[in-house]
Design a protein around this motif. Structure first.
Motif, mmCIF file in Angstrom:
data_model
loop_
_atom_site.group_PDB
_atom_site.id
_atom_site.type_symbol
_atom_site.label_atom_id
_atom_site.label_comp_id
_atom_site.label_asym_id
_atom_site.label_seq_id
_atom_site.Cartn_x
_atom_site.Cartn_y
_atom_site.Cartn_z
ATOM 1 N N THR A 137 -40.041 -27.642 -36.887
ATOM 2 C CA THR A 137 -38.986 -27.501 -35.909
ATOM 3 C C THR A 137 -37.967 -27.852 -36.464
ATOM 4 O OG1 THR A 137 -39.060 -29.121 -34.673
ATOM 5 C CG2 THR A 137 -41.388 -27.570 -33.956
ATOM 6 N N LYS A 175 -34.134 -22.882 -35.132
ATOM 7 C CA LYS A 175 -33.721 -24.141 -33.899
ATOM 8 C C LYS A 175 -32.141 -23.339 -33.730
ATOM 9 C CE LYS A 175 -34.896 -27.933 -33.867
ATOM 10 N NZ LYS A 175 -35.539 -28.779 -33.113
ATOM 11 N N ASP A 185 -33.872 -19.076 -30.850
ATOM 12 C CA ASP A 185 -34.733 -19.731 -31.849
ATOM 13 C C ASP A 185 -35.802 -18.625 -32.843
ATOM 14 O OD1 ASP A 185 -33.695 -22.075 -31.296
ATOM 15 O OD2 ASP A 185 -35.654 -21.471 -29.444
ATOM 16 N N LEU A 196 -37.298 -15.600 -29.529
ATOM 17 C CA LEU A 196 -37.279 -17.069 -28.221
ATOM 18 C C LEU A 196 -35.727 -16.944 -27.727
ATOM 19 C CD1 LEU A 196 -39.751 -19.301 -29.374
ATOM 20 C CD2 LEU A 196 -40.382 -16.876 -28.192
ATOM 21 N N LEU A 213 -38.186 -31.250 -27.947
ATOM 22 C CA LEU A 213 -38.792 -29.409 -27.772
ATOM 23 C C LEU A 213 -40.422 -29.137 -28.845
ATOM 24 C CD1 LEU A 213 -39.368 -26.441 -28.188
ATOM 25 C CD2 LEU A 213 -38.141 -26.291 -30.393
ATOM 26 N N THR A 232 -42.841 -20.578 -26.945
ATOM 27 C CA THR A 232 -42.754 -20.189 -25.553
ATOM 28 C C THR A 232 -42.670 -20.961 -24.759
ATOM 29 O OG1 THR A 232 -43.813 -18.052 -26.435
ATOM 30 C CG2 THR A 232 -43.232 -18.457 -24.479
ATOM 31 N N LYS A 235 -40.508 -23.973 -25.264
ATOM 32 C CA LYS A 235 -38.913 -23.005 -25.206
ATOM 33 C C LYS A 235 -38.599 -23.129 -23.702
ATOM 34 C CE LYS A 235 -35.753 -20.849 -26.725
ATOM 35 N NZ LYS A 235 -34.653 -21.386 -27.527
ATOM 36 N N GLU A 236 -38.949 -22.972 -23.208
ATOM 37 C CA GLU A 236 -38.740 -22.424 -21.031
ATOM 38 C C GLU A 236 -39.044 -23.712 -20.907
ATOM 39 O OE1 GLU A 236 -41.850 -20.078 -19.232
ATOM 40 O OE2 GLU A 236 -41.709 -18.448 -20.517
ATOM 41 N N THR A 239 -35.263 -25.814 -21.895
ATOM 42 C CA THR A 239 -34.115 -24.672 -21.444
ATOM 43 C C THR A 239 -34.189 -25.261 -19.842
ATOM 44 O OG1 THR A 239 -34.750 -23.071 -22.645
ATOM 45 C CG2 THR A 239 -33.611 -22.435 -20.710
#
Length: 264
Positions: A137, A175, A185, A196, A213, A232, A235-236, A239
């Motif tokens: 990452t 990222k 991303d 994403l 993350l 996914t 990421k949510e 965020t």
């Protein structure tokens, strides 16, 4: 009652509580897994930067890891700050002997620009650590540090991903948070691609984003999710944590790891 899924973080301590081991364990709690830790370094750190860092001896890191894995077991491992070539190589060897997905956050520079990885360790990250990663990452600074590829636009993300995948991780998340526009991303294994996207929040308090993350991905992998779904979902979560980030001290505050718990 049955125990929750178990995730081990191998990383440095952040005395300010926004990143590192502290961020990892908060993320794991928020996502419903049991977090465990191997501390690789102690830092004196706050919202203004890193004032000092002291790596632990390799034998202390190895003993912590074996203590947890041999008794409790793990369903995913996340790595963060490893500081030196000796620590990178020791952790890579431990990961290679562990039957669990590994999320490698190749931490090189802090949010404030402080170096967290010696120059001699870079080659060990490339040749020892990345080859045992299920998911790597890197952010754009770390991509440049590891591969020499400088990402200036979204179009460069594929080239960056290919350069990192050449070192052997099964998947990579490039990222793109440092680019202008939406936070984009790229997740890919070299053939399958997932773009994403999330709206960019006007909030400077983003300390701990990378650690959060990677820990969120590891937490979702430990629950048995496939990589695309795990990333996914992570990421949510991140965020939302960025949107809820708050001021702390005189500099850059942390993301809010508990935002989803309060929403529930």
């Amino acid at each position: 009652m049955s125990a929750p899924s178990r995730v081990l973080t191998v990383a440095g301590s952040d005395s300010g509580g926004g990143a590192g081991i502290q961020a990892d364990l908060k993320t794991m709690l928020a996502l419903g897994v049991h977090g465990m830790s191997v501390i690789t370094a102690v830092t004196a750190q706050n919202s203004l930067g890193v004032q000092g860092a002291w790596p632990l001896p390799v034998e202390a890191v190895r003993a912590q890891y074996r203590s947890v894995v041999d008794d409790i077991g793990v369903q995913a491992v996340k790595t963060g700050m490893l500081a030196s070539a000796e620590l990178v190589e020791a952790v890579a060897e431990l990961l290679g002997g562990t039957d669990a997905p590994a999320v490698v956050d190749p931490v090189g520079v802090s949010k404030h620009g402080d170096s967290l990885l010696t120059a001699s360790a870079l080659d060990s990250v490339r040749t020892k650590l990345l080859p045992v990663a299920t998911v790597a990452t890197p952010n754009l600074d770390e991509v440049a540090q590891l591969t020499g590829v400088h990402v200036e636009s979204e179009d460069d993300l594929r080239r960056a991903a290919a350069a990192v995948l050449a070192y052997g991780p099964r998947w990579v998340v490039i990222k793109g948070g440092h680019l202008a526009g939406d936070a984009v991303d790229l997740l890919t294994d070299g053939s399958e691609e997932h773009w994403l996207r999330a709206p960019r929040h006007d909030n400077r308090h983003t300390h701990g984003t990378g650690c959060t993350l990677a820990s969120a991905i590891a937490s979702e992998l430990a629950k048995g999710r496939p990589v695309p779904e795990a990333v996914t979902t992570a990421k949510e979560y991140v965020t939302g944590a960025i949107a809820a980030g708050f001021a702390l001290g005189g500099g850059i505050g942390p993301v809010d790891h508990g935002w989803a718990l309060r929403r529930r």
